[in-house]
Enzyme design. Structure first.
Site, mmCIF file in Angstrom:
data_model
loop_
_atom_site.group_PDB
_atom_site.id
_atom_site.type_symbol
_atom_site.label_atom_id
_atom_site.label_comp_id
_atom_site.label_asym_id
_atom_site.label_seq_id
_atom_site.Cartn_x
_atom_site.Cartn_y
_atom_site.Cartn_z
ATOM 1 C CB VAL A 22 -0.964 0.020 1.214
ATOM 2 C CG1 VAL A 22 -2.022 -1.066 1.086
ATOM 3 C CG2 VAL A 22 -0.202 -0.121 2.532
ATOM 4 N NE ARG A 25 3.137 7.197 -4.060
ATOM 5 C CZ ARG A 25 2.194 7.435 -3.179
ATOM 6 N NH1 ARG A 25 1.570 6.418 -2.590
ATOM 7 N NH2 ARG A 25 1.850 8.677 -2.867
ATOM 8 C CG ASP A 34 -4.325 0.397 -3.242
ATOM 9 O OD1 ASP A 34 -5.401 0.153 -3.825
ATOM 10 O OD2 ASP A 34 -4.013 1.527 -2.822
ATOM 11 C CD GLU A 79 -0.477 3.489 -9.213
ATOM 12 O OE1 GLU A 79 -0.999 4.611 -9.026
ATOM 13 O OE2 GLU A 79 0.001 2.807 -8.297
ATOM 14 C CG HIS A 97 -2.803 4.480 -5.832
ATOM 15 N ND1 HIS A 97 -1.625 4.918 -6.367
ATOM 16 C CD2 HIS A 97 -2.804 4.907 -4.544
ATOM 17 C CE1 HIS A 97 -0.929 5.585 -5.454
ATOM 18 N NE2 HIS A 97 -1.628 5.578 -4.326
#
Length: 319
Positions: free
Chosen positions: A235, A237, A261, A266, A285
């Protein structure tokens, strides 16, 4: 008479901050300005970022970032996020603009999400949900019983509000917690010494900021040190992990599962194998999102605005 303090922020953020701006400034005159105007300080609220990522910046976000770059009088920027690894913040810092973050504002929500990831992996929920979609009655007694969490070891990388909150909950569940952080201490080691504790990690939980010390920290060599059956939760980067090495470890079974996540790029590309792996839970995310986060971030901004106006040290300053 001095000119009013110029604050660059969106109308939505100004409404959220409300009359608290004047109170924070002790009655000092101020004016909210729009992108394209010069500004003294700026507040990058959640609605600025919207659905943009640092890899895919949408037009409305780009407009605000360009406004930050184009404000010659800008001296301080406060970001809604816990991290400041978007390129615009590095550019601003390079020209002497102070940058602060909202670290801690969403920590409780991220802790809950990370714990949910641990529990779902520990209780084989990916397997159970797949069986539900197939309308298959598949009790765990027939596929191997999950291990009890109590007695397992969790290595938590990052010991800020998220890492500490997660550590407290895992300890309450009976796990032993080892922290990997900037400096060593009791039950903790430095980032550079993570290899010394990985062989004991049933769980590797990443909750650290992205810095030169953490980028690529969990590489193929690190993953190879984990014991059989280990699982990973990220959780922090995506760039903290070598993603191809992670995929390889998940495919081979060297790593039993992962809750992710965040990702190296992204949005996660549609052709990423992570989407379809039976031992992986993917979320976009979103670990820190909740309906109370905007108010907490606005309160942090107002607190820092008061400090800035009074010449006091700012909270969550990016060094």
């Amino acid at each position: 008479m001095s000119s009013p303090l110029r604050i660059l922020m969106t109308p939505a953020a100004a409404q959220q901050a409300g009359a608290g701006l004047g109170e924070a400034l002790g009655g000092r005159a101020h004016v909210v300005v729009k992108p394209g105007d010069d500004a003294d300080v700026a507040f990058v609220s959640r609605d600025v970022t919207g659905l943009s990522t640092k890899h895919q910046v949408l037009p409305h976000t780009q407009q605000f970032h360009d406004a930050l770059r184009g404000a010659p009088s800008l001296r301080w920027v406060h970001a809604h996020s816990a991290g400041a690894d978007r390129p615009v913040y590095g550019e601003l810092r390079a020209r002497g603009v102070e940058v602060t973050t909202s670290s801690g504002a969403n920590a409780g929500v991220v802790v809950q999400t990370a714990l949910a990831g641990v529990l779902m992996l520990a209780r084989n929920f990916a397997q159970l949900l797949a069986a539900q979609r197939e309308k298959t009655w598949a009790p765990l007694v027939g596929s191997g019983l999950p291990r009890d969490l109590a007695g397992q070891t969790a290595v938590i990388v990052g010991w800020g509000p998220i890492g500490q909150g997660l550590g407290a909950l895992l300890t309450a569940l009976g796990l032993r917690v080892i922290a990997v952080r900037s400096s060593a201490g009791a039950d903790s080691v430095r980032f550079e010494d993570i290899h010394t504790v990985l062989p004991r990690a049933d769980w590797l939980l990443l909750a650290c900021p992205l810095t030169d010390r953490t980028r690529g920290l969990v590489d193929a060599a690190a993953l190879a040190l984990l014991p059989p059956g280990a699982r990973l939760v990220n959780v922090s980067r995506g760039e903290v992990v070598d993603e191809p090495a992670l995929i390889a470890a998940l495919r081979s079974g060297a790593l039993s599962g992962a809750y992710l996540d965040v990702f190296a790029h992204e949005p996660l590309p549609a052709d990423s194998p992570l989407w379809d792996m039976p031992n992986v839970i993917v979320t976009p995310h979103t670990a820190g999102h909740s309906d109370g986060n905007e108010a907490r971030v606005a309160a942090l901004f107002r607190d820092n605005l008061k400090r800035w106006n009074e010449g006091q040290p700012l909270l969550n300053r990016v060094a």
